[in-house]
Design a protein around this motif. Sequence first.
Motif, short mmCIF file in Angstrom:
data_model
loop_
_atom_site.label_atom_id
_atom_site.label_comp_id
_atom_site.label_asym_id
_atom_site.label_seq_id
_atom_site.Cartn_x
_atom_site.Cartn_y
_atom_site.Cartn_z
N GLN A 378 1.19 -1.28 -0.63
CA GLN A 378 0.23 -0.21 0.21
C GLN A 378 1.17 1.45 -0.02
N GLU A 379 0.90 2.03 -1.10
CA GLU A 379 1.72 2.73 -1.46
C GLU A 379 1.13 4.29 -0.70
N ASN A 381 -0.16 7.28 -1.58
CA ASN A 381 -1.31 7.87 -2.24
C ASN A 381 -1.99 6.50 -2.48
N GLU A 382 -2.11 5.43 -1.48
CA GLU A 382 -3.06 4.20 -1.72
C GLU A 382 -4.38 4.54 -0.42
N ASN A 383 -5.69 4.30 -0.49
CA ASN A 383 -6.11 3.92 0.76
C ASN A 383 -7.15 2.50 1.23
N THR A 385 -7.08 0.47 -1.94
CA THR A 385 -6.37 -0.62 -3.18
C THR A 385 -4.57 -0.57 -2.37
N TYR A 386 -3.69 -1.41 -2.89
CA TYR A 386 -2.29 -1.96 -2.80
C TYR A 386 -2.21 -2.36 -4.14
N SER A 387 -0.94 -2.45 -4.57
CA SER A 387 0.14 -2.60 -5.92
C SER A 387 0.44 -3.53 -5.04
N PRO A 403 -0.75 -1.55 -10.33
CA PRO A 403 -1.30 -0.78 -9.51
C PRO A 403 -2.33 -1.10 -8.98
N ASN A 404 -3.38 -0.25 -7.89
CA ASN A 404 -4.73 -0.34 -7.56
C ASN A 404 -5.76 -1.74 -7.23
N LYS A 433 -8.59 -5.02 -10.24
CA LYS A 433 -8.10 -4.17 -10.18
C LYS A 433 -8.91 -3.18 -10.39
#
Length: 962
Positions: A378-379, A381-383, A385-387, A403-404, A433
Motif C-alpha cells: 500500500q503506497e 497515495n493509496e487508501n 487499494t494495494y499495488s 497498481p490499484n 484491479k
Amino acid sequence: MKRCSLDYSRCLCSRIPSGPSLYPARAPVTHSAPKLDPSGNAHISRAERTSPAEEKDGKVYPTWSPEETKVNRREKRSLFPSDSAAGSRFEFRRTGGVDGTGKSPRQNEPHLITSTFALSADSAHNQAMVLWSGHNSSVILILTKLFDFNLGTVTESSLWRSVDFGTTYEKLTDKVMIRTMLSYLYVCPTNKRKILILSDPEVESSLLISSDEGATFQKFNINFYIMSLLFHPTQENWILAYSHDQRLYSSLDFGKKWILVHERITPGRFYWCSCAQAYPVLINLCVCCLTEMQYITCRAQKCSEEGRQYPFSGRIDTNSLVVQDQYIFLQLTTAGRTTYFVSYQRGPFRNIQLPKYCLPKDMHIVSTDEGQVLAAVQEWNENDTYSLYISDKPGVYFTRSLPNLHTFRSLAGNLIVDVYKVAGVSGLIIANKKEDAQMRTYITYNKGQTWSLLQPPAKDTTGHDTNCNLPSCSLHLLLQMSENPYTPDTISTKHSAPGIIVATGVCQSLSTCSSSIPGVREGVLFTLRVLLAYLVWFLDHGGALLAVTQSAVPTRHLWISLDEGRQWDKLSFSSTPLFVDGVLMTPETENHIVTFFGHFNYHSDWQLIKIDYSSLFGRKCTDGDFQTWHLHNKGEVCVMGERQVYMKRKPGTRCTLGQEYSRVVSAEPCICTLYDFECDYGFERQASGKCAPAFWYDVNLPAHTCSHGQRYRNSTGYRQVLLNNCREGLKYTLSPKMQQCKPIAPSGLQLSTINSQLTAVLGTNITFRVALQNGDSLSTSLHVDFGDGILVSYSNISRLGDSITHMYRVAGIFRVTARAQNSQGSDSSLLCLHITSPVERIFLSAPVVVIRGNEANLTAVLWPSQPRTATFYWWFSNSTEPLITLEGSISHTFTQEGPNSVTVQVSAGGTVLQDVKIITVKDFFRSLLLSFSLNLEEHNPSIAEWRQDVGRVVRATLSQVY
C-alpha cells in the motif's frame, strides 16, 4: 503463498495487521495465504442451511450469529477441519436411488454407485470434522460435537470410524472414549496412520493418540490448554503446541510428553525449522519481551537463554515475523517510517528495496513460490487499494507490476488481496484491479510484465449473446477463498490439469455470462469454464469436473463432465433431496470416491452419502485416448519462453487418467523477445515496451560497492523473467554485462546502532552498524570516533564485517562519527548517542529562608550524577507549567511573603524522581552563625533527614528567643 511449507536449500521449515505491517496476505493464490492458524485448524463457521421459506429474504446466517435464538431459523450447522497438511478433509453419508427413483439405470448409461449412512443420535450436534486418514487408505474418521456457544464448551461429542471408504461407520465413543468430550481431530501429515484428538479443556485437558489409524487410542493427560498445534514437516513425532497463556511447548514423541519451549510467544508467529547443519531442530519465535518484540531461534528441547540465538539483533515490530519457503521477512518501524528486511536461504538480513518514492504504508506477502516474492504494497497515495510488486530471486529489489489491486478485510480482519496464481501454467496470474469505483479482471501470461482484460464468452450456456466486447465490457471473475473448507473457492485450478480454470464471474456490465452449467471460451491460453450458480471440484487428478448447485434448497442431483466442461452428465446421488453441507473427496488417490454430507431435513441425523464414480470411466486410458493440445495466448504459441504441448483426453472418451499420467509432451524454447524480460530495479516500462531509468535512479553507480580491479554485473535495465526459458534473440543484448569497476569516491555512508536507538544504558555493549552504499570497499579506510576518547580504524571497510561493538564507562551525550576515505574522496556520518544511568536519589538543596525580591540559588543533587543526560522540571508554589532545564541548578526570585513550595523532578534513563522543599520568604530576617562539633557526622546517620530535624529544632529555639 504456501500455507505451511518452507523449503530452504539449507533449511526446511514449516508452519504455517493496521498501520505499517508485514503479513502473509490472504490472497486467493494457488499457494494462497493460509486459511489455517498455526495448528492447521480452520476456525470457520459454515453459513447456515436455510429452508425454502427462509431464503426469500436473501440472507445467510453464520453459525456465530447473535440471533441464533430466533425460532424461525434452523439450528446452525458448522464444519471445522483439522490441519490440511495433517490429513485431507474427507467424507459424509448414505445413498439414495441412482436415478432418483430407486430403479436401476439402463445398461450403457452413466451411473453412480452410492451408499448412505446416518450418524444416528447425533442430530443435535452442530459441528463436524471429517478426515481421510491417509493416501489410498480406506479409513475415514468423523468427529461430531454439540458446541454450546453460550457456555463456550463442548457438551456432547461422537467419534465415528469407517474402514470401507465410508460405506459403514462405527461409533468409537461408545466403546473407548466414554465420558470424554472431544474438540479437535488431527492426522499426522508425514505418517497418516497417526491420529491425535484433543479433549475439550473445559472438561479435562488430555490427548487421545492412535498409531493405527484410530483402531485403538491411548489417553495422556496434559497440564496446559492447547490453542493450536503445529506438526513438523518431516519428523512424524515432532509437534509444537501453543497454549492459551502464550506459552509454546514441544513434543518429540507425538504428544506423549511435553516440554516448555518459551513464554510470551506471539500467536501464530512460531515456525518449525529443521536444518541439516549445526542446529537440527530450530524454532523461530517472535517473542514479546515486555515492550519489545524479538526474533529468536533455539532448539525445541533446549530453549534456555544460553541456547538461544538472535539472527536479527534488537527489536522488531509486533506480528512482523513471516517465514515462507526460502524467505524470512521482518519489519521495524521507527519514527513512523517502516523498514522491511528479508533473509534469503537463511542468509543475513538485507533491507528490502522498493522504488524510492513508493513510501509504503503497509506490505503483505502474497506468494514466495518459484523462488520469487510477490508482495501487495500500500503506497502513500493509496487508501483502499494495494499495488502488486515482484522481486528478484533474493527478494531484495522490487518493481511494481500492477497498481490499484482490489483488497478487503475478512470477518476475522485478515487482508484479502484479489490476486490468483494459476496452477499448472507458470507465469499466469489473474488479478482484480479497481478502476473508477469498478472492479475489472486482468490477466498476465508473463509474470506481470503485461496485463490485459479478460475476453468474455460470446454466448452463454443458453445460447444467447452476452453482448460484451472489449474494451468497454470484459469478464470479471471473483477471486475469493471459501470460508468453508468443504466447499471450493470461487476460482480453482490444478497442477495436474494445466490450462483449465474453473471460475465464478460476470460480465463487466454485471449481466451474467453464464446462467446454468458452464459456458465455454476457447482460443486463449487456457480453457475457461464460467460457472455462476455451481460449486465445482476437480476429480480424477484433473481429468473430470464435479458440479453441485449452490442453492440453499435440498438437491439430489450432481453433474460430472469428462471433457473439461463442454458436456455434463446430470446424475442422481440420492433418492431423498439433501441439504448439502459439504463435499469431500480422496486426496490424489487411485480410488474414485466422493462423499456428500448434510441433512435430509431440519432435525435429521448427519447423512453421509458415499459416491463411487469409477463406473463412469469403465477403463484406464491408453495412448490412443489422447490428443495433443498447444498452450497459447490468443494465437501466440510462445508462453514464458517456450512452446508447450500437452496431452488431453479426446472428447467423449470415458477413461480414467491415473496419477502417474504425464500431461506435458514437449517444451521447446522460443527466441527471446522484449516481454520475456522484466524491468530491473530502478527502471520503468514505457509505452513502447522498453525499460527506461526512473528519474531518481543513477545508472552510473553500481548497485553495490565495487572494488577497483574487480568486475560487476551492470544491468541493462532488464532481467529475465524467472522460469522463462527463452533463448538467443534479445537475450544477449538485454542480459547484464560484466563491467570493470572504476575508482569511485565513497558515498552513502550510514552509521547507526543495530537497533536504531539513540540511547543506551551505561555499562551495556552497544553495536554500531556501518554501511557504505557506493565506493570501492577494499581501498576505502574507515575511522570511527566514539566520542569518549576512543578511536578505531580499519584499512578497508570489507574487513569490518557487519558491526562494531563498544561500551561506555561514564554517562553522557557522545558525538559518534564515522569517516570513509579513499584516493577519490571521502564521506562521513554522525550520530549523537545518549548514555544514561537510572537515577537512584534526588535531593533539593535550598535555603530555609530567603528575602523577598532577592535571588535564591536552588540545586538538585543526583545519585549517581547524570552529566548532560538528565532533564529537570521545576514547579514554584501554585504554578501549573514547569520550568524545564538541562542543568540541576537555577536561580529564582520569590515575590510572595510566607511559605513557598519548590518541587523539582528529574527524568533520566527512563526513571523520574522528585523532591519538595518549603522555603520561608521574609521582608527581613537576621541570620546567626551556629557552630557544631567536628565529629557530628560520625554520631548521626548519613541521610538528609537528620539535618532537617536539627534545623527544625534550632529554628524553633530561635523563634522562642526572639
